[in-house]
Design a protein around this motif. Structure first.
Motif, short mmCIF file in Angstrom:
data_model
loop_
_atom_site.label_atom_id
_atom_site.label_comp_id
_atom_site.label_asym_id
_atom_site.label_seq_id
_atom_site.Cartn_x
_atom_site.Cartn_y
_atom_site.Cartn_z
N ARG A 150 1.28 -1.03 0.09
CA ARG A 150 0.12 0.56 0.22
C ARG A 150 1.05 0.81 -0.04
O ARG A 150 1.63 1.27 0.82
N PHE A 151 0.48 2.10 -0.87
CA PHE A 151 1.26 3.56 -0.91
C PHE A 151 0.11 4.79 -1.14
O PHE A 151 -0.67 4.08 -1.26
N GLU A 152 0.40 5.67 0.16
CA GLU A 152 -0.44 6.64 -0.25
C GLU A 152 0.35 8.33 -0.28
O GLU A 152 1.47 8.31 0.33
N ASN A 153 0.22 9.16 -0.38
CA ASN A 153 0.43 10.48 0.41
C ASN A 153 -0.73 11.89 0.60
O ASN A 153 -2.03 11.60 -0.23
N ASP A 154 0.15 12.11 1.22
CA ASP A 154 -1.44 13.72 0.83
C ASP A 154 -0.46 14.78 0.70
O ASP A 154 0.78 15.44 1.01
N PHE A 155 -1.44 15.74 -0.07
CA PHE A 155 -1.13 16.30 -1.31
C PHE A 155 -1.88 17.54 -0.60
O PHE A 155 -2.60 17.95 -0.11
N LEU A 156 -1.33 19.05 0.01
CA LEU A 156 -2.21 20.24 0.63
C LEU A 156 -2.56 21.22 -0.57
O LEU A 156 -1.97 21.43 -1.51
N LEU A 157 -4.44 21.08 -0.33
CA LEU A 157 -4.02 22.17 -1.44
C LEU A 157 -4.43 23.53 -0.99
O LEU A 157 -4.82 24.38 -1.81
N THR A 158 -5.01 23.38 0.04
CA THR A 158 -4.90 24.63 0.79
C THR A 158 -4.42 24.15 2.26
O THR A 158 -4.08 23.14 2.36
N ASN A 159 -4.58 25.33 3.23
CA ASN A 159 -3.95 24.24 4.39
C ASN A 159 -4.53 23.62 5.81
O ASN A 159 -4.21 22.75 6.24
N ARG A 160 -6.65 23.86 4.75
CA ARG A 160 -6.96 22.31 5.45
C ARG A 160 -7.45 21.76 4.69
O ARG A 160 -7.81 20.48 5.04
#
Length: 234
Positions: A150-160
Motif C-alpha cells: 500500500r502506498f499513499e501520500n497527502d497533498f495540501l491543496l490549501t492549509n485545510r
C-alpha cells in the motif's frame, strides 16, 4: 595557593561538563522510556456502482509505545447491503530500524469472509517525498502465502483541504481458491479528499476503483465505490 587555582578551575569545569552530560543522558533515557500513542479512525458510507444497497466501511489504524518498540493495531471492516463482507484485525510488534521506519511481526485474523489466521511480517514507514508505505507478507494457517503493498501520500491543496491518492495491491504466491489465482489478484486505486477543521477531525469523500486482474470466469468484476465519511485522530 595561586598555583592551584588553574587546576581547581579545570576540575570545576570538568565536573560541570560531567554533570551536564549526565543530565542530558538522563533526559534522553526518560524520553526513550516515554509512552506515546496514535490512533486514526475512519468511518464512511456510500455506494458501490452496479450493486444494490449501501456500502459502509470502518477502519482503525494506530500504535502505542516508545521510540524503538511499539504495538501496532489495525482493523478494517466492510458491509454491503446490510451484510458484513470483510473483517480483518492485525496486532503487530514494531521495532525501529531506521528513521521513520519500523519492522513488524505479529498476527492477522480474518473473521469475514472466512475464519482465517495469518503470521504477518512487514515494514512500514515514510519513503522519500513523504509517501506512506505499508508492505506486508502473510502466511495463512494452511501454508498459503500472500502479500499486500500500500502506498499513499497527502497533498495540501490549501492549509485545510487535503487530497490523498492511494494504491493498494493484494498478491498471492499460489492459487488461494477457485477464483483467486497466483500473482496480483486485487488492486484498489483511489483518491480521498478531506477538509480538516483541525488536526483531529476531518470529513472526507473517497472515490475508488477496484480491479481483479487475474479473476477467472465467474469471479468478481471491477467496481467503483463512492463514500463520504469522517476521520478522527487521537
Amino acid at each position: 595557593m595561586t598555583n592551584n587555582c588553574p587546576k581547581q578551575t579545570a576540575s570545576l569545569r570538568w565536573l560541570a561538563a560531567a554533570a551536564l552530560g549526565l543530565s542530558a543522558l538522563s533526559a534522553q533515557a526518560m524520553e526513550d522510556e516515554s509512552i506515546y500513542s496514535y490512533t486514526k479512525v475512519e468511518a464512511g458510507t456510500g455506494k458501490i456502482r452496479g450493486q444494490a444497497g449501501s456500502s459502509q466501511s470502518f477502519s482503525v489504524d494506530g500504535w502505542i509505545g516508545g521510540d524503538f518498540n511499539r504495538l501496532w493495531y489495525q482493523f478494517d471492516g466492510e458491509r454491503t447491503g446490510g451484510r458484513t463482507e470483510a473483517a480483518e484485525l492485525q496486532l503487530l510488534y514494531g521495532r525501529y530500524i531506521a528513521p521513520f521506519w519500523d519492522a513488524q511481526v505479529g498476527l492477522r485474523h480474518d473473521a469475514r469472509p472466512g475464519q482465517r489466521n495469518y503470521l504477518t511480517v512487514g515494514v512500514r514507514g515514510l519513503a522519500p517525498y513523504a509517501f506512506d508505505v505499508d508492505l506486508k507478507l502473510f502466511v495463512r494457517n494452511d501454508g498459503k502465502v500472500s502479500a499486500r503493498t500500500r502506498f499513499e501520500n497527502d497533498f495540501l491543496l490549501t492549509n485545510r483541504f487535503i487530497a490523498r491518492p492511494y494504491i493498494n495491491v493484494e498478491w498471492s504466491a499460489s492459487n488461494l481458491d477457485a477464483t483467486v489465482r497466483r500473482g496480483p489478484y486485487q488492486t484498489d486505486v483511489g483518491l480521498q479528499a478531506r477538509y480538516e477543521f483541525n488536526r483531529q477531525v476531518a470529513p472526507y469523500v473517497d472515490v475508488s476503483r477496484t480491479f481483479y486482474p487475474r479473476a477467472q470466469s465467474g469471479g468478481p468484476r471491477p467496481a467503483t465505490t463512492v463514500r463520504a465519511g469522517l476521520r478522527v485522530i487521537f
